[in-house]
Design a protein around this motif. Structure first.
Motif: not given
Lengths: 208, 569
Positions: B3-21
């Motif tokens: 789960a921690p790894e999954g959460r990290l990945l998800r946070l990264l993606v959300l960060g990329a989408v929020a910051g990039g899009l």
């Protein structure tokens, strides 16, 4: 009345069942029984005018002396009660009934009254504004029967109408359906694989 | 588990989408809004004023542009929707309809600009249709003085939009119909005495519409703000609002940027208001429809309407196919005097003469397309994988976010985004263009990939885990290979979307990045159809090749794997 009806799958060599002829008297229920897969439902679809692509059929369907075999489904005046009730989810219970109600009942007041009366007969007074999704299985089946009868069909097909209901509910609903259709004095044809259905119908039984 | 790894990945993606899009769009809107109210230090405008708006309302043709935008947007979307539903109703039960609908994919893949140019070649007074009919049927020895393209009422633009939007709606409708008990409800309705067409209108339509509402809004927003197709086919003076705004932004007179920003802001208001208006019309129609249904009338027949819809769609698709053929023929024509039906002499000269030009354009188009698609695909896979690892259900708010770039008109934030990029010192290059393309490519890649991804049988993953494969190996050794076909399909769609982009290239490239699309649109106003044809053929061919690859590669790789042929796609 059916005259030597035979149905064949387009890619199958054999017909689904041997040619069938039978006459159903108005006010009585004739039951067709047979194992699943033999084509009971396909026979119903042929009679109602809904035969899907991929089937070929021969024979005639004669209703009150009128050969309806070549007529489109909507012109045959043959009502169908499906086992899943097929109530339209975008319409309220009352609007489902109004959809079925024959067009010769004119005027908003008269139509609303006819719908309310049908709901009373179904033992569901005041259900007009309800969402069909909130009804129990038995309630749905009763609304579906009322919708079918409001269209004033000249004949009625019952396609395993009780198969999806609890055994306890089934008995009660059988009585409800058969009482209503006998009142109408129209021929009724039912397919089922449940012997108790045939017994409750009290009419002739044909095995496929 | 992990789960921690999954959460990290998800946070990264959300960060990329929020910051990039999301952030760029908001920042772009903010800069546009500031300029719209008179604040743009780059051209010496400072402070807050309503002056840009006053200038905008005084600009010649502004009112007409606004009216034209509303008319072409609403007419094309409503007509396309009616035609697509009509065709689906007429053909639903026919054998081969679903297979036939897949033949529409080429029209989906064709960029708007190429299709518009081909259509202009076809229906212009000196176009192919006129040549085929002259002089024997029309008596014309010279091209007639008719406004069949760039007509002031925008009819040619509506026609062009229809050719693109009807196939899109058809595919969306087909997908939605598979979730509905269509056959059962048709039987039930007809058993109650209603004709086939009327059951479609009263029973199937109202259940279908909520499932396709969002794509309808996307198409409406798109039609209200389209630029490239409107430059080629639409009214020229005054043009639709989005084209007018583009012209004002790019005008030599830099002070026009202020009213242009006001108009860009107005463009988003037009889209928001347009969607609101459409929504109100939906409600009104539903209300009227319920009264109509309650009356229980069986007399009407909708069959003639269905036949007409079928004929109209066939005609549109024939025009679309003709348009693509016209591009190809003109690109290899040499002498072709009016009213000859075919060129008198053929030549590859147009290809040879412009080789240096189109070579560069192909190169930058492919680089931008591949980079953008790869970026979008990685992001989409990371998003979906993060969801899997965290055992999270699909988040609806996040999906609404994905649609954001498709609903906000490009013109409303692209200039502002350009300003932001310039401030950050990364403006005007190919990198900025790639980023801007990714804004629009990612949503489509995500939409295309998410359903097949979530439909993957979890038993495979559990089996792999039980065999000791960790999350990384499960992803690369099981999921991705099984999902190769949908991955490549999503990539092809993404590439096609990137190739078709016009405004993002124009604004973010600051005129220094030339793709096939920008070149083709620029050339389309010129007189040499042969060279224009070359660019448009290439522009149409690239996405098509991408789709062929997406079909061909899995077919070859998986030729001995019957379980993967189509099942996962």
């Amino acid at each position: 009345m059916l005259k030597s009806v035979s149905i064949q799958a387009e890619n199958g060599a054999e017909p689904l069942f041997s040619p069938l002829s039978l006459a159903v008297a108005p006010g009585s229920v004739t039951t067709i029984v047979g194992p699943s897969g033999i084509g009971k439902s396909t026979l119903m679809e042929f009679i109602g005018g809904h035969l899907p692509r991929g089937f070929r059929a021969s024979g005639d369907v004669i209703l009150d002396g009128r050969n309806v075999t070549r007529l489109p489904a909507e012109a045959r005046r043959i009502g169908i009660l499906f086992q899943d009730a097929a109530l339209f989810p975008h319409l309220s219970v009352g609007d489902n009934l109004a959809f079925g109600l024959a067009a010769h009942v004119r005027g908003r007041a008269a139509r609303t009254a006819a719908v309310a009366m049908a709901l009373d007969q179904a033992g569901l007074p005041g259900f007009a504004a309800r969402d069909p999704a909130t009804l129990s299985g038995g309630q749905r089946a009763r609304v579906a029967l009322m919708r079918t009868l409001l269209a004033e069909p000249c004949a009625l097909l019952l396609d395993e109408p009780f198969a999806k209901l609890d055994p306890a509910l089934r008995e009660e609903l059988r009585r409800f359906v058969f009482d209503h259709v006998r009142d109408r004095d129209i021929p009724v044809l039912m397919v089922t694989h449940d012997a108790a259905d045939a017994e409750a119908a009290g009419g002739p039984v044909v095995s496929l | 588990m992990t789960a921690p790894e999954g959460r990290l990945l998800r946070l990264l993606v959300l960060g990329a989408v929020a910051g990039g899009l999301v952030l760029p769009i908001l920042a772009g809107l903010w800069e546009t809004a500031r300029a719209a109210f008179g604040h743009l230090p780059a051209i010496g405008a400072d402070g807050l004023s309503l002056d840009p708006w006053r200038r905008l309302f005084d600009l010649p043709g502004f009112g007409t542009s606004l009216t034209l935008t509303l008319w072409t947007g609403f007419a094309s979307t409503a007509l396309a929707l009616v035609l697509a539903v009509g065709l689906a109703a007429a053909m639903y039960d026919r054998a081969g309809f679903r297979g036939g609908a897949r033949l529409l994919a080429p029209f989906l893949a064709t960029p708007h600009a190429a299709l518009a140019i081909g259509l202009a070649f076809l229906i212009a007074p000196s176009g192919w249709i006129s040549r085929l009919l002259s002089p024997w049927a029309t008596g014309w020895d010279l091209p007639p003085d008719l406004a069949t393209v760039n007509d002031p009422a925008g009819l040619a633009l509506i026609l062009g939009l229809l050719v693109k939007e009807v196939p899109f709606f058809l595919l969306v409708i087909l997908a939605a119909l598979s979730q509905l008990p269509v056959r059962r409800h048709l039987e039930a309705g007809r058993a109650l005495g209603y004709g086939h067409g009327v059951v479609w209108i009263k029973v199937i339509g109202p259940q279908l519409y909520p499932l396709i509402r969002l794509p309808v809004y996307v198409v409406l927003s798109f039609a209200l703000s389209i630029v490239d197709m409107a430059i080629v086919l639409g009214p020229s003076n005054p043009p639709v609002l989005a084209v007018a705004v583009t012209r004002w932004f790019l005008a030599a007179e830099t002070t026009l940027i202020l009213p242009a920003s006001a108009a860009a802001l107005l463009q988003s208001a037009v889209v928001a208001g347009g969607i609101g208006l459409w929504w109100a019309a939906e409600r009104a129609l539903a209300r009227i429809g319920r009264v109509w249904i309650r009356r229980g009338g069986r007399g009407v027949s909708a069959e003639p309407g269905l036949v007409a819809a079928g004929a109209a769609v066939t005609g549109l698709m024939a025009l679309g196919a003709g348009a693509l053929m016209a591009l190809a023929v003109w690109s290899v024509a040499w002498r072709w005097s009016y009213p000859r039906a075919l060129p008198e002499s053929w030549s590859l000269a147009a290809w040879g003469r412009s080789a240096a030009g189109w070579g560069t354009a192909v190169e930058s188009t492919v680089i931008i397309g591949v980079a953008t698609t790869a970026l979008a695909l990685i992001l989409a896979v990371a998003w979906l994988e993060g969801e899997d690892r965290d055992h999270l259900p699909r988040a609806t708010w996040a999906e609404a976010l994905i649609y954001l770039p498709l609903l906000v008109p490009q013109i409303a934030f692209l200039y502002g985004l350009h300003v932001v990029f310039l401030k950050a010192g990364i403006g005007g290059g190919i990198g900025a263009v790639i980023w801007a393309h990714a804004l629009f490519v990612f949503p489509y890649v995500m939409i295309a990939l998410s359903d097949p991804w979530r439909a993957l049988d979890p038993a495979y993953i559990r089996a792999a885990a039980a065999l000791g494969a960790g999350p990384v190996r499960r992803l690369f050794a099981v999921k991705l290979p099984i999902l190769l076909r949908p991955l490549l399909t999503a990539a092809a769609i993404g590439f096609a979307v990137s190739v078709a982009q016009y405004l993002p290239t124009l604004f973010m490239g600051a005129g220094r990045v030339a793709t096939l699309t920008t070149e083709a649109v620029t050339l389309s106003s010129g007189s040499d159809r042969r060279v224009t044809g070359v660019y448009a053929v290439l522009q149409a061919a690239l996405p098509f090749l991408a789709y062929l690859a997406a079909l061909g590669v899995p077919a070859i790789l998986h030729r001995h794997r019957a379980g993967l042929s189509g099942g996962a796609a």
